[in-house]
Scaffold this motif. Structure first.
Motif, mmCIF file in Angstrom:
data_model
loop_
_atom_site.group_PDB
_atom_site.id
_atom_site.type_symbol
_atom_site.label_atom_id
_atom_site.label_comp_id
_atom_site.label_asym_id
_atom_site.label_seq_id
_atom_site.Cartn_x
_atom_site.Cartn_y
_atom_site.Cartn_z
ATOM 1 N N VAL A 265 -9.526 63.283 14.490
ATOM 2 C CA VAL A 265 -9.573 62.869 13.091
ATOM 3 C C VAL A 265 -9.344 61.370 13.102
ATOM 4 N N TRP A 266 -10.310 60.603 12.604
ATOM 5 C CA TRP A 266 -10.135 59.155 12.659
ATOM 6 C C TRP A 266 -10.344 58.503 11.305
ATOM 7 N N ILE A 267 -9.703 57.364 11.176
ATOM 8 C CA ILE A 267 -9.810 56.551 9.959
ATOM 9 C C ILE A 267 -10.762 55.407 10.254
ATOM 10 N N GLY A 268 -11.737 55.226 9.390
ATOM 11 C CA GLY A 268 -12.746 54.203 9.644
ATOM 12 C C GLY A 268 -12.889 53.192 8.526
ATOM 13 N N LEU A 269 -13.495 52.063 8.881
ATOM 14 C CA LEU A 269 -13.855 51.031 7.920
ATOM 15 C C LEU A 269 -15.356 51.160 7.704
ATOM 16 N N PHE A 270 -15.758 51.402 6.461
ATOM 17 C CA PHE A 270 -17.159 51.665 6.140
ATOM 18 C C PHE A 270 -17.744 50.581 5.237
ATOM 19 N N THR A 271 -19.029 50.313 5.423
ATOM 20 C CA THR A 271 -19.766 49.391 4.573
ATOM 21 C C THR A 271 -21.074 50.073 4.180
ATOM 22 N N THR A 272 -22.004 49.328 3.587
ATOM 23 C CA THR A 272 -23.326 49.876 3.312
ATOM 24 C C THR A 272 -24.289 49.364 4.379
ATOM 25 N N PRO A 273 -25.303 50.140 4.735
ATOM 26 C CA PRO A 273 -26.200 49.744 5.821
ATOM 27 C C PRO A 273 -26.971 48.451 5.572
#
Length: 339
Positions: A265-273
């Motif tokens: 289970v991981w925590i991520g930093l997301f953006t838009t493609p």
């Protein structure tokens, strides 16, 4: 074009041409400098971290650690904004409406892409709308029980459940999530029949676990560690590839003969493609520096989390796709329907 007829006209023509040339050169310089401008955002541009969870939770803690470090790395103001709801869809909706310049990002669990689309009916395709930039931190799931359960090891627990088919239940922090799926996988792998009880979050499930209202639970390690250390709940196995530094005496499911229950289970930093590549690279590089600092790693461990691995965005995307398919297959086997 009319030719100049006297010295005054010739002088004026030269001035106009020179101004035009200067303007053209200036425009060219701006065009050439555009990628650099994206790579080095102005210090007065605010970075927003939209947290797909409530204040005080693991996502919030990791976001604040990241914000503190990014302010120094980027020389920009970084603000943390809580956007809980709909499994992360609320945060993603705000991300999509913000300028796609790389200064607004979402901090969320990997479940945002791998699990939530199976659980909640969404109007958007998460896998297409968001792109993982960095794995910030990772943890796993631990199978825990109320101390009254007459089993101290996983083998004893399996034997106990077999002796009472259909009478032993387990809690998940939400139906359709990995904490639900792992119980289904253990049922199949061990040939047992635990009943599932879905909760609206970890806190109420742990309260009922400690109160004896439900005997077992697949819980997130950070939430379970304090209760395990005080003896309020008993651990049986963790889903990590290796033992957790926070629970060194608790074996992994793989060690005990259940490799199919290995899960991160991981925590991520997301953006838009569609954020420019230079802006994505700038934010990823700065984030990796922050999360690699010894002080940051130590604070993660204090909260029951391990530091994330420097997997590339493409590797993270591939992992999310595989997990989405795996979770979907298990839920389909029980005819699970999204809400």
């Amino acid at each position: 074009m009319k030719q100049p007829t006297n010295e005054l006209e010739r002088d004026m023509t030269f001035r106009i041409d020179r101004r035009g040339l200067a303007a053209a050169l200036a425009a060219a310089c701006v065009a050439l400098a555009a990628p650099a401008a994206l790579a080095q955002a102005p210090a007065d541009k605010v970075v927003r971290l939209l947290v797909a969870g409530p204040p005080g939770g693991s996502l919030d803690v990791v976001s604040r650690l990241l914000a503190e470090g990014l302010q120094k790395e980027l020389n920009q103001t970084v603000v943390v904004e809580s956007r809980p709801g709909a499994g992360g869809a609320v945060a993603v909706n705000d991300l999509l409406q913000a300028p796609h310049d790389g200064n607004t990002l979402v901090v969320a669990l990997d479940a945002l892409v791998s699990e939530i689309p199976h659980i909640v009916k969404l109007r958007i395709d998460m896998a297409k709308e968001v792109r993982p930039l960095v794995e910030l931190a990772r943890g796993g799931i631990v199978l825990v029980g109320n101390p009254s359960v007459p089993a101290k090891t996983l083998a004893e627990l399996v034997a106990y459940v077999k002796s009472s088919p259909g009478k032993v239940s387990y809690a998940s922090y939400s139906a359709g999530t990995i904490s639900h799926v792992m119980g289904l996988q253990l049922n199949k792998a061990a040939g047992i029949d635990m009943a599932h009880v879905g909760y609206k979050g970890t806190p109420p499930a742990l309260v009922d676990l400690m109160g004896g209202h439900v005997p077992l639970m697949f819980a997130g390690i950070p939430n379970a560690v304090p209760l395990i250390k005080t003896g309020k709940i008993v651990p049986y196995a963790v889903s990590l590839p290796q033992r957790s530094p926070n629970l060194p005496n608790v074996p992994t499911f793989a060690e005990l003969g259940y490799p199919q229950l290995e899960a991160l289970v991981w925590i991520g930093l997301f953006t838009t493609p569609d954020v420019p590549a230079a802006a994505q690279t700038r934010m990823r590089d700065a984030t990796l520096k922050v999360m690699a600092q010894p002080a940051t790693r130590e604070r993660l461990r204090e909260f029951g989390l391990d530091a994330g691995q420097p997997r590339t965005a493409d590797e993270l995307t591939k992992s999310l796709r595989a997990d989405h398919e795996r979770v979907g297959a298990v839920l389909k086997s029980i005819d699970f329907k999204p809400e």
